[in-house]
Design an enzyme around this catalytic site. Structure first.
Site, PDB file in Angstrom:
ATOM      1  CE  LYS A 257     -46.706  10.162  -4.844  1.00  0.00           C
ATOM      2  NZ  LYS A 257     -47.338  11.069  -3.861  1.00  0.00           N
TER       3      LYS A 257
ATOM      4  CG  ASP B  63     -49.122  12.725  -6.455  1.00  0.00           C
ATOM      5  OD1 ASP B  63     -49.002  13.085  -5.278  1.00  0.00           O
ATOM      6  OD2 ASP B  63     -48.426  13.231  -7.379  1.00  0.00           O
TER       7      ASP B  63
HETATM    8  P1  NDP Z   1     -53.782  17.403  -9.910  1.00  0.00           P
HETATM    9  O1  NDP Z   1     -53.376  16.572 -11.048  1.00  0.00           O
HETATM   10  O2  NDP Z   1     -55.182  17.364  -9.429  1.00  0.00           O
HETATM   11  O3  NDP Z   1     -53.424  18.929 -10.174  1.00  0.00           O
HETATM   12  C1  NDP Z   1     -52.128  19.329 -10.433  1.00  0.00           C
HETATM   13  C2  NDP Z   1     -52.150  20.806 -10.757  1.00  0.00           C
HETATM   14  O4  NDP Z   1     -50.810  21.293 -10.816  1.00  0.00           O
HETATM   15  C3  NDP Z   1     -52.768  21.097 -12.115  1.00  0.00           C
HETATM   16  O5  NDP Z   1     -53.354  22.365 -12.074  1.00  0.00           O
HETATM   17  C4  NDP Z   1     -51.565  21.070 -13.038  1.00  0.00           C
HETATM   18  O6  NDP Z   1     -51.735  21.803 -14.226  1.00  0.00           O
HETATM   19  C5  NDP Z   1     -50.519  21.699 -12.155  1.00  0.00           C
HETATM   20  N1  NDP Z   1     -49.204  21.180 -12.547  1.00  0.00           N
HETATM   21  C6  NDP Z   1     -48.793  19.890 -12.492  1.00  0.00           C
HETATM   22  N2  NDP Z   1     -47.553  19.774 -12.985  1.00  0.00           N
HETATM   23  C7  NDP Z   1     -47.181  21.020 -13.324  1.00  0.00           C
HETATM   24  C8  NDP Z   1     -46.008  21.548 -13.871  1.00  0.00           C
HETATM   25  N3  NDP Z   1     -44.953  20.766 -14.158  1.00  0.00           N
HETATM   26  N4  NDP Z   1     -45.960  22.899 -14.093  1.00  0.00           N
HETATM   27  C9  NDP Z   1     -47.032  23.693 -13.811  1.00  0.00           C
HETATM   28  N5  NDP Z   1     -48.175  23.235 -13.290  1.00  0.00           N
HETATM   29  C10 NDP Z   1     -48.252  21.921 -13.057  1.00  0.00           C
HETATM   30  O7  NDP Z   1     -52.773  17.003  -8.712  1.00  0.00           O
HETATM   31  P2  NDP Z   1     -52.919  17.280  -7.151  1.00  0.00           P
HETATM   32  O8  NDP Z   1     -53.622  18.561  -6.913  1.00  0.00           O
HETATM   33  O9  NDP Z   1     -53.419  16.044  -6.533  1.00  0.00           O
HETATM   34  O10 NDP Z   1     -51.379  17.413  -6.717  1.00  0.00           O
HETATM   35  C11 NDP Z   1     -50.707  18.656  -6.648  1.00  0.00           C
HETATM   36  C12 NDP Z   1     -49.495  18.535  -5.755  1.00  0.00           C
HETATM   37  O11 NDP Z   1     -49.908  18.130  -4.446  1.00  0.00           O
HETATM   38  C13 NDP Z   1     -48.452  17.505  -6.178  1.00  0.00           C
HETATM   39  O12 NDP Z   1     -47.174  17.955  -5.782  1.00  0.00           O
HETATM   40  C14 NDP Z   1     -48.822  16.284  -5.345  1.00  0.00           C
HETATM   41  O13 NDP Z   1     -47.732  15.413  -5.183  1.00  0.00           O
HETATM   42  C15 NDP Z   1     -49.206  16.957  -4.038  1.00  0.00           C
HETATM   43  N6  NDP Z   1     -50.040  16.194  -3.135  1.00  0.00           N
HETATM   44  C16 NDP Z   1     -51.237  15.685  -3.519  1.00  0.00           C
HETATM   45  C17 NDP Z   1     -52.028  14.998  -2.622  1.00  0.00           C
HETATM   46  C18 NDP Z   1     -53.395  14.500  -2.983  1.00  0.00           C
HETATM   47  O14 NDP Z   1     -54.086  14.000  -2.084  1.00  0.00           O
HETATM   48  N7  NDP Z   1     -53.847  14.623  -4.216  1.00  0.00           N
HETATM   49  C19 NDP Z   1     -51.568  14.740  -1.241  1.00  0.00           C
HETATM   50  C20 NDP Z   1     -50.322  15.389  -0.916  1.00  0.00           C
HETATM   51  C21 NDP Z   1     -49.598  16.062  -1.845  1.00  0.00           C
HETATM   52  P3  NDP Z   1     -52.119  21.017 -15.582  1.00  0.00           P
HETATM   53  O15 NDP Z   1     -53.455  20.400 -15.317  1.00  0.00           O
HETATM   54  O16 NDP Z   1     -52.139  22.060 -16.635  1.00  0.00           O
HETATM   55  O17 NDP Z   1     -51.043  19.993 -15.782  1.00  0.00           O
HETATM   56  O1  2IT Z   2     -48.300  12.851  -1.643  1.00  0.00           O
HETATM   57  C1  2IT Z   2     -49.243  12.348  -0.999  1.00  0.00           C
HETATM   58  O2  2IT Z   2     -49.226  12.302   0.238  1.00  0.00           O
HETATM   59  C2  2IT Z   2     -50.392  11.824  -1.738  1.00  0.00           C
HETATM   60  N1  2IT Z   2     -50.419  11.930  -2.966  1.00  0.00           N
HETATM   61  C3  2IT Z   2     -51.504  11.138  -1.015  1.00  0.00           C
HETATM   62  C4  2IT Z   2     -51.135   9.711  -0.716  1.00  0.00           C
HETATM   63  C5  2IT Z   2     -52.235   8.860  -0.134  1.00  0.00           C
HETATM   64  O3  2IT Z   2     -51.965   7.669   0.052  1.00  0.00           O
HETATM   65  O4  2IT Z   2     -53.337   9.353   0.127  1.00  0.00           O
END
Ligand code: NDP
Ligand code: 2IT
Length: 449
Positions: free
Chosen positions: A125, A165
């Protein structure tokens, strides 16, 4: 004292300030004890002491110039946690809260998630405390170029393959890829989540959200239940939340909430995904904008949330999909969900539930899918992107989507079977942790010290 607790205590002493990492380590190590009891040689090999330490942690300065001509400095990191079963694989997070402890929690979870996926990928990560909010496109580009100018020497298609992420999506991956290519003269799958024009895979954008819904379906089918016609609460409004809502609508469920860091939307008529995409992917605006565009939506700013609570979880639902960030669902939220009849929680985010909230779900016996199982669809589809890049092929949407679905059902099957094997049927935390750990530990053992 058990071996797991002994190692946990050492971690608590050494890394007292890394609270998220300690939380993730506690959840994993405590659930491994039944396996450790049956395999005393793990203690002799000091497998736990080895697996909790990253193989390598890289930290570097990122200097760049903003639109006003001012010099900016950020901190960049890559945690190369474990390469026993494959090259390091895991996302990059750009958010002001990023620090080594946050990335260690995420990298540690990634080891077991990637193992559980059944694919040959190790755990890693990275990220930066850079805040993309309010930055222009050119500022994001300059930052990404500066970040890759240091990172490029540590990554590669068979070495370490970052992805997105929080704060890192297709735009950022494009700039990072461009800089890697310029510095190395190599056109290779060094990143996943790429644009379809330069080696990206269909379905990668949708994969984490879709996968979380497939995982919920797998859990519910095993109980003779289904999501069809059910009201669902989703948190977050980013990549994971958007495609979680989209898939829920496709299968006839009704997502009624989304949230961001400033507030939440409750739309009893069902979230309008096209409007959500416009607000978040195109305009990059706050959810208040969604409420302006959709008359049925009610917007509540975080300043009006009950103290210490996430108001999303006050909305009665059959299934909850936390898709924003770590510890966004605490014990009181879990109690409210359960009291309102929630029967299913599938975590799209990493570690969104606090330890006592997790405990409440497991004690209540509902279908609870921890992040390392339920959100593994993202990284799994990243591996499908790597496979396409390595073989110079590109598969159709349906081919990738059906592989994703199969992977999610397999993860459920192995986690459920392992939970049963260790005498706790239905406990997918235990099942996912033991199943993910077992493969990595055996590989470490076979590769020697
Ligand atoms: P994005 O940046 O696309 O979206 C994040 C969302 O969560 C936004 O709406 C953001 O609001 C909100 N958010 C982030 N931090 C906070 C906080 N501290 N308090 C309240 N709201 C918050 O990220 P992702 O959708 O990619 O990721 C979301 C989650 O999923 C994370 O935990 C990530 O680790 C996990 N994840 C992502 C993967 C991926 O493929 N993208 C894979 C597996 C897990 P704002 O824009 O206002 O900050
Ligand atoms: O938390 C996660 O699994 C991710 N943000 C996706 C990682 C990846 O390599 O696609």
């Amino acid at each position: 004292m058990t071996y797991a607790h002994q190692v946990l205590n050492e971690l608590k002493e050494k890394y007292a300030h890394e609270t998220f990492f300690l939380q993730a380590a506690q959840e994993v190590l405590e659930s491994l004890q039944p396996l450790l009891d049956k395999n005393p040689h793990y203690e002799r090999l000091r497998i736990l002491e080895r697996i909790v330490e990253p193989e390598r942690m890289i930290s570097f300065r990122v200097q760049w110039v903003d639109d006003k001509g001012q010099v900016q400095v950020n901190r960049g990191y890559r945690v190369q946690y474990n390469s026993a079963i494959g090259p390091y694989k895991g996302g990059l997070r750009f958010h002001p809260s990023v620090n080594p402890g946050v990335l260690k929690f995420l990298g540690f979870e990634q080891i077991f998630k990637n193992s559980l996926s059944g694919l040959a990928i190790g755990g890693g990560k990275g990220g930066s405390d850079f805040d993309p909010k309010g930055k222009s496109d050119m500022e994001v580009m300059r930052f990404c170029q500066a970040f890759m100018t240091e990172l490029y020497r540590h990554v590669g298609a068979t070495v370490d393959v970052p992805a997105g992420d929080i704060g890192v999506g297709g735009r950022e991956i494009g700039y990072l890829f461009g800089q890697y290519k310029k510095l190395t003269q190599r056109y290779e799958g060094v990143l996943t989540g790429k644009n379809l024009l330069f080696g990206g895979s269909l379905v990668r954008t949708e994969a984490t959200g879709y996968g979380a819904v497939y995982f919920a379906q797998a859990m519910l089918e095993a109980r003779g239940e289904s999501l069809e016609g059910k009201t669902c609460a989703v948190s977050g409004a980013g990549n994971v939340a958007i495609y979680c809502c989209e898939k829920l609508l496709q299968i006839g469920a009704k997502p009624v909430t989304v949230s961001d860091s400033r507030g939440m939307v409750h739309d009893a008529a069902g979230i309008k995904v096209d409007v959500l995409k416009q607000v978040k992917e195109t305009e990059r605006a706050s959810l208040a904008r969604y409420a302006e565009l959709v008359p049925t939506a009610r917007y509540t700013p975080t300043t009006e949330y009950p103290k210490g609570r996430n108001a999303v979880w006050d909305v009665p639902c059959y299934a909850a999909f936390p898709c924003a960030t770590q510890n966004e669902l605490a014990l009181d939220d879990a109690k409210t969900l359960l009291a309102n009849g929630c029967k299913c929680v599938a975590e799209g985010a990493n570690m969104p539930s606090t330890l006592d909230a997790v405990h409440a779900f497991i004690t209540a016996g509902i279908a609870y899918g921890p992040g390392k199982a339920a959100n593994a669809g993202g990284v799994s589809t990243s591996q499908l992107e790597m496979a396409q890049n390595a073989s110079m092929q590109s598969w159709t949407f349906d081919v990738v989507d059906s592989k994703l679905r199969q992977i999610m059902y397999n993860i459920h099957k192995i986690a459920a079977a392992t939970a049963t094997e260790f005498g706790q049927p239905g406990n997918l935390v235990l099942g996912a942790n033991i199943a993910g750990f077992r493969k990595v530990a055996s590989a470490m053992e076979a590769q020697g010290v």
